[in-house]
Design a protein around this motif. Structure first.
Motif, PDB file in Angstrom:
ATOM      1  N   SER A   1       1.710   3.417  -3.122  1.00 29.99           N
ATOM      2  CA  SER A   1       0.772   4.403  -3.683  1.00 29.99           C
ATOM      3  C   SER A   1       1.192   5.830  -3.370  1.00 29.99           C
ATOM      4  O   SER A   1       0.781   6.770  -4.048  1.00 29.99           O
ATOM      5  CB  SER A   1      -0.641   4.147  -3.169  1.00 29.99           C
ATOM      6  OG  SER A   1      -0.708   4.426  -1.782  1.00 29.99           O
TER       7      SER A   1
ATOM      8  N   PRO B   1       0.813  -1.225   0.000  1.00 30.13           N
ATOM      9  CA  PRO B   1       0.000   0.000   0.000  1.00 30.13           C
ATOM     10  C   PRO B   1       0.842   1.268   0.000  1.00 30.13           C
ATOM     11  O   PRO B   1       0.475   2.264  -0.626  1.00 30.13           O
ATOM     12  CB  PRO B   1      -0.822  -0.108   1.289  1.00 30.13           C
ATOM     13  CG  PRO B   1      -0.823  -1.550   1.640  1.00 30.13           C
ATOM     14  CD  PRO B   1       0.468  -2.110   1.120  1.00 30.13           C
TER      15      PRO B   1
ATOM     16  N   LEU C   1      -7.474   6.131  -6.154  1.00 36.12           N
ATOM     17  CA  LEU C   1      -7.548   6.340  -4.711  1.00 36.12           C
ATOM     18  C   LEU C   1      -8.958   6.750  -4.294  1.00 36.12           C
ATOM     19  O   LEU C   1      -9.470   6.292  -3.269  1.00 36.12           O
ATOM     20  CB  LEU C   1      -6.518   7.377  -4.259  1.00 36.12           C
ATOM     21  CG  LEU C   1      -6.332   7.536  -2.756  1.00 36.12           C
ATOM     22  CD1 LEU C   1      -5.934   6.214  -2.095  1.00 36.12           C
ATOM     23  CD2 LEU C   1      -5.287   8.600  -2.455  1.00 36.12           C
ATOM     24  N   GLU C   2      -9.599   7.566  -5.113  1.00 35.72           N
ATOM     25  CA  GLU C   2     -10.971   7.984  -4.814  1.00 35.72           C
ATOM     26  C   GLU C   2     -11.922   6.790  -4.876  1.00 35.72           C
ATOM     27  O   GLU C   2     -12.768   6.612  -3.993  1.00 35.72           O
ATOM     28  CB  GLU C   2     -11.411   9.065  -5.811  1.00 35.72           C
ATOM     29  CG  GLU C   2     -12.779   9.642  -5.517  1.00 35.72           C
ATOM     30  CD  GLU C   2     -13.146  10.744  -6.496  1.00 35.72           C
ATOM     31  OE1 GLU C   2     -14.305  10.769  -6.937  1.00 35.72           O
ATOM     32  OE2 GLU C   2     -12.272  11.573  -6.823  1.00 35.72           O
TER      33      GLU C   2
ATOM     34  N   ALA D   1     -11.233   3.814  -4.283  1.00 40.45           N
ATOM     35  CA  ALA D   1     -10.912   2.952  -3.139  1.00 40.45           C
ATOM     36  C   ALA D   1     -11.276   3.626  -1.818  1.00 40.45           C
ATOM     37  O   ALA D   1     -10.917   3.132  -0.757  1.00 40.45           O
ATOM     38  CB  ALA D   1      -9.425   2.596  -3.163  1.00 40.45           C
ATOM     39  N   ASN D   2     -11.984   4.764  -1.876  1.00 44.34           N
ATOM     40  CA  ASN D   2     -12.364   5.523  -0.687  1.00 44.34           C
ATOM     41  C   ASN D   2     -11.168   5.841   0.201  1.00 44.34           C
ATOM     42  O   ASN D   2     -11.255   5.791   1.427  1.00 44.34           O
ATOM     43  CB  ASN D   2     -13.438   4.780   0.117  1.00 44.34           C
ATOM     44  CG  ASN D   2     -14.744   4.703  -0.628  1.00 44.34           C
ATOM     45  OD1 ASN D   2     -15.166   5.672  -1.259  1.00 44.34           O
ATOM     46  ND2 ASN D   2     -15.378   3.550  -0.587  1.00 44.34           N
ATOM     47  N   GLY D   3     -10.026   6.154  -0.427  1.00 44.68           N
ATOM     48  CA  GLY D   3      -8.826   6.534   0.306  1.00 44.68           C
ATOM     49  C   GLY D   3      -8.054   5.368   0.900  1.00 44.68           C
ATOM     50  O   GLY D   3      -7.023   5.578   1.539  1.00 44.68           O
ATOM     51  N   ASP D   4      -8.516   4.153   0.694  1.00 43.17           N
ATOM     52  CA  ASP D   4      -7.845   2.965   1.234  1.00 43.17           C
ATOM     53  C   ASP D   4      -6.727   2.551   0.276  1.00 43.17           C
ATOM     54  O   ASP D   4      -6.974   2.025  -0.803  1.00 43.17           O
ATOM     55  CB  ASP D   4      -8.860   1.836   1.404  1.00 43.17           C
ATOM     56  CG  ASP D   4      -8.280   0.615   2.102  1.00 43.17           C
ATOM     57  OD1 ASP D   4      -7.077   0.313   1.921  1.00 43.17           O
ATOM     58  OD2 ASP D   4      -9.052  -0.070   2.802  1.00 43.17           O
ATOM     59  N   ARG D   5      -5.493   2.791   0.678  1.00 42.91           N
ATOM     60  CA  ARG D   5      -4.342   2.528  -0.190  1.00 42.91           C
ATOM     61  C   ARG D   5      -4.148   1.036  -0.461  1.00 42.91           C
ATOM     62  O   ARG D   5      -3.658   0.665  -1.520  1.00 42.91           O
ATOM     63  CB  ARG D   5      -3.090   3.176   0.389  1.00 42.91           C
ATOM     64  CG  ARG D   5      -3.176   4.700   0.324  1.00 42.91           C
ATOM     65  CD  ARG D   5      -1.954   5.382   0.908  1.00 42.91           C
ATOM     66  NE  ARG D   5      -2.116   6.818   0.915  1.00 42.91           N
ATOM     67  CZ  ARG D   5      -1.914   7.621  -0.141  1.00 42.91           C
ATOM     68  NH1 ARG D   5      -1.532   7.125  -1.281  1.00 42.91           N
ATOM     69  NH2 ARG D   5      -2.076   8.922  -0.030  1.00 42.91           N
ATOM     70  N   ARG D   6      -4.526   0.178   0.466  1.00 42.53           N
ATOM     71  CA  ARG D   6      -4.461  -1.267   0.226  1.00 42.53           C
ATOM     72  C   ARG D   6      -5.396  -1.642  -0.924  1.00 42.53           C
ATOM     73  O   ARG D   6      -5.025  -2.347  -1.841  1.00 42.53           O
ATOM     74  CB  ARG D   6      -4.805  -2.034   1.507  1.00 42.53           C
ATOM     75  CG  ARG D   6      -5.261  -3.472   1.367  1.00 42.53           C
ATOM     76  CD  ARG D   6      -4.319  -4.459   0.712  1.00 42.53           C
ATOM     77  NE  ARG D   6      -3.002  -4.488   1.275  1.00 42.53           N
ATOM     78  CZ  ARG D   6      -1.907  -4.776   0.551  1.00 42.53           C
ATOM     79  NH1 ARG D   6      -1.989  -5.042  -0.734  1.00 42.53           N
ATOM     80  NH2 ARG D   6      -0.723  -4.778   1.103  1.00 42.53           N
ATOM     81  N   VAL D   7      -6.625  -1.140  -0.881  1.00 43.90           N
ATOM     82  CA  VAL D   7      -7.598  -1.421  -1.940  1.00 43.90           C
ATOM     83  C   VAL D   7      -7.101  -0.857  -3.267  1.00 43.90           C
ATOM     84  O   VAL D   7      -7.198  -1.513  -4.314  1.00 43.90           O
ATOM     85  CB  VAL D   7      -8.992  -0.864  -1.572  1.00 43.90           C
ATOM     86  CG1 VAL D   7      -9.961  -0.965  -2.743  1.00 43.90           C
ATOM     87  CG2 VAL D   7      -9.550  -1.593  -0.346  1.00 43.90           C
TER      88      VAL D   7
ATOM     89  N   ASP E   1      -4.313  -3.094  -4.508  1.00 40.83           N
ATOM     90  CA  ASP E   1      -4.849  -4.391  -4.919  1.00 40.83           C
ATOM     91  C   ASP E   1      -5.556  -4.293  -6.270  1.00 40.83           C
ATOM     92  O   ASP E   1      -5.495  -5.224  -7.070  1.00 40.83           O
ATOM     93  CB  ASP E   1      -5.786  -4.958  -3.855  1.00 40.83           C
ATOM     94  CG  ASP E   1      -5.040  -5.587  -2.691  1.00 40.83           C
ATOM     95  OD1 ASP E   1      -3.814  -5.872  -2.824  1.00 40.83           O
ATOM     96  OD2 ASP E   1      -5.676  -5.805  -1.640  1.00 40.83           O
TER      97      ASP E   1
END
Length: 171
Positions: free
Chosen positions: A92, A89, A140-141, A143-149, A152
């Motif tokens: 990113s 993550p 990133l948007e 993924a709602n700011g979730d860098r792992r998502v 992935d």
């Protein structure tokens, strides 16, 4: 583009004279390796890793702003199985520059070019398959700011470019 290529390179790239010499072909930025994947001389305490990571991210972002292309191997280490490993993550963070696109690339064959544990290069057929560019800020948007998502989703795009035996975590 090749004249403006900057490669994020972990400490093992600099571990021998041959490897250091080969890194001179690119504008490399040395980065500390994540403590989750580091070994041997690359081991650093978390504070040292964070400090070195911040410096490398700032340098990379400066180069992006000046028109360089950034090559990031977001797994953070070489696979021992040929299979794609989870993308980190933290990778990113290199893309936090407005207008940056992520270009997924699936690469096969290089594991035999510079095998783990060997010092010599071997002639091989390496194949790079390039996917469609993706807007980093949109990723990133989404993924709602979730860098792992976010990473992935990039990993899934890379895996789709690879033969099944190389897909690893993203099969």
């Amino acid at each position: 583009m090749s004249d403006r290529l900057t490669v994020i390179a972990g400490p093992k790239v600099y571990s021998s004279l041959k490897r250091r010499f080969s890194s001179l072909c690119f504008g490399t930025i040395k980065v500390a390796q994540s403590s989750a994947v580091s070994s041997e001389d690359a081991v650093m305490n978390p504070r040292e890793v964070a400090r070195a990571a911040r410096r490398s991210i700032e340098t990379a972002q400066e180069r992006l702003l000046h028109g360089d292309t950034l090559l990031v191997f977001a797994e953070g280490t070489r696979s021992r199985t040929r299979g794609l490993q989870p993308l980190l993550p933290a990778a990113s963070r290199y893309f936090d520059v407005p207008g940056v696109c992520v270009l997924p690339a699936g690469i096969t064959g290089t594991e035999d070019m510079f095998p783990i544990g060997e010092d010599g290069l071997h002639p091989v057929q390496a194949i790079a398959t390039i996917g469609a560019p993706m807007d980093a800020s949109a990723l990133l948007e989404q993924a709602n700011g979730d860098r792992r998502v976010m990473m992935d989703s990039v990993g899934a795009k890379i895996a789709a470019l690879l033969p099944p035996e190389y897909r690893g975590e993203y099969s």
